[in-house]
Design a protein around this motif. Structure first.
Motif, PDB file in Angstrom:
ATOM      1  N   ARG A  22      54.065  55.707  11.909  1.00 49.27           N
ATOM      2  CA  ARG A  22      53.284  56.121  13.083  1.00 49.27           C
ATOM      3  C   ARG A  22      53.621  57.555  13.482  1.00 49.27           C
ATOM      4  NH1 ARG A  22      54.570  50.887  14.701  1.00 49.27           N
ATOM      5  NH2 ARG A  22      56.220  51.657  16.070  1.00 49.27           N
ATOM      6  N   THR A  23      54.893  57.900  13.410  1.00 47.76           N
ATOM      7  CA  THR A  23      55.319  59.258  13.762  1.00 47.76           C
ATOM      8  C   THR A  23      54.752  60.278  12.784  1.00 47.76           C
ATOM      9  OG1 THR A  23      57.349  58.384  14.723  1.00 47.76           O
ATOM     10  CG2 THR A  23      57.322  60.724  14.196  1.00 47.76           C
ATOM     11  N   ALA A  24      54.772  59.962  11.507  1.00 47.70           N
ATOM     12  CA  ALA A  24      54.228  60.879  10.496  1.00 47.70           C
ATOM     13  C   ALA A  24      52.735  61.096  10.719  1.00 47.70           C
ATOM     14  CB  ALA A  24      54.485  60.334   9.095  1.00 47.70           C
ATOM     15  N   ARG A  25      52.008  60.013  11.013  1.00 48.53           N
ATOM     16  CA  ARG A  25      50.566  60.152  11.264  1.00 48.53           C
ATOM     17  C   ARG A  25      50.306  60.958  12.529  1.00 48.53           C
ATOM     18  NH1 ARG A  25      50.450  54.734   9.070  1.00 48.53           N
ATOM     19  NH2 ARG A  25      50.663  53.851  11.154  1.00 48.53           N
ATOM     20  N   ALA A  26      51.064  60.705  13.578  1.00 50.86           N
ATOM     21  CA  ALA A  26      50.888  61.439  14.839  1.00 50.86           C
ATOM     22  C   ALA A  26      51.196  62.921  14.651  1.00 50.86           C
ATOM     23  CB  ALA A  26      51.776  60.844  15.921  1.00 50.86           C
ATOM     24  N   ASP A  27      52.257  63.240  13.932  1.00 49.28           N
ATOM     25  CA  ASP A  27      52.614  64.642  13.682  1.00 49.28           C
ATOM     26  C   ASP A  27      51.519  65.347  12.888  1.00 49.28           C
ATOM     27  OD1 ASP A  27      54.985  64.246  15.034  1.00 49.28           O
ATOM     28  OD2 ASP A  27      56.213  64.108  13.210  1.00 49.28           O
ATOM     29  N   LEU A  28      50.976  64.661  11.895  1.00 50.88           N
ATOM     30  CA  LEU A  28      49.920  65.266  11.079  1.00 50.88           C
ATOM     31  C   LEU A  28      48.651  65.480  11.904  1.00 50.88           C
ATOM     32  CD1 LEU A  28      49.242  66.249   8.219  1.00 50.88           C
ATOM     33  CD2 LEU A  28      48.219  64.026   7.843  1.00 50.88           C
ATOM     34  N   LYS A  29      48.297  64.516  12.739  1.00 50.58           N
ATOM     35  CA  LYS A  29      47.122  64.669  13.598  1.00 50.58           C
ATOM     36  C   LYS A  29      47.289  65.855  14.537  1.00 50.58           C
ATOM     37  CE  LYS A  29      45.909  59.795  13.995  1.00 50.58           C
ATOM     38  NZ  LYS A  29      45.731  58.722  14.974  1.00 50.58           N
ATOM     39  N   GLU A  30      48.471  65.985  15.130  1.00 50.80           N
ATOM     40  CA  GLU A  30      48.735  67.102  16.036  1.00 50.80           C
ATOM     41  C   GLU A  30      48.649  68.435  15.295  1.00 50.80           C
ATOM     42  OE1 GLU A  30      49.444  69.593  19.032  1.00 50.80           O
ATOM     43  OE2 GLU A  30      48.949  67.467  19.202  1.00 50.80           O
ATOM     44  N   SER A  31      49.194  68.487  14.105  1.00 46.77           N
ATOM     45  CA  SER A  31      49.142  69.701  13.297  1.00 46.77           C
ATOM     46  C   SER A  31      47.703  70.056  12.931  1.00 46.77           C
ATOM     47  CB  SER A  31      49.989  69.503  12.042  1.00 46.77           C
ATOM     48  OG  SER A  31      49.924  70.624  11.219  1.00 46.77           O
ATOM     49  N   PHE A  32      46.905  69.055  12.594  1.00 47.30           N
ATOM     50  CA  PHE A  32      45.498  69.261  12.245  1.00 47.30           C
ATOM     51  C   PHE A  32      44.716  69.732  13.472  1.00 47.30           C
ATOM     52  CE2 PHE A  32      41.157  67.480  11.506  1.00 47.30           C
ATOM     53  CZ  PHE A  32      40.819  68.276  10.439  1.00 47.30           C
ATOM     54  N   ARG A  33      44.963  69.088  14.607  1.00 48.20           N
ATOM     55  CA  ARG A  33      44.247  69.431  15.835  1.00 48.20           C
ATOM     56  C   ARG A  33      44.545  70.859  16.271  1.00 48.20           C
ATOM     57  NH1 ARG A  33      45.452  69.338  21.137  1.00 48.20           N
ATOM     58  NH2 ARG A  33      47.391  68.215  20.865  1.00 48.20           N
TER      59      ARG A  33
END
Length: 81
Positions: A22-33
């Protein structure tokens, strides 16, 4: 089909693994956003990390400003998803 009973250590390991995913997905989403990651780099990360590979495309698109459920659906439809 019944699930097997997990020991306390196995449950804790599963919780830890899920939290990391979940943390990896959240970090990637934030980076993409924020624009730090491109769509190409997201796809590359999905090829390398199974947790990111299981992320729903619509969830990734919805991280962008101005893209909600309807617009994300239209984007995916126009791309043939």
């Amino acid at each position: 089909m019944a699930l097997k009973e997990l020991s306390a250590a196995e449950r804790e390991a599963a919780r830890s693994k899920a939290l990391q995913a979940r943390t990896a997905r959240a970090d990637l989403k934030e980076s993409f956003r924020s624009g730090k990651s491109s769509l190409e780099s997201v796809f590359a990360a999905a090829d390398e990390d199974a947790a990111i590979g299981r992320m729903r495309t619509v969830d990734l698109l919805q991280t962008l400003q101005g893209v909600g459920e309807v617009r994300a659906g239209k984007i995916m439809e126009s791309c043939g998803f």
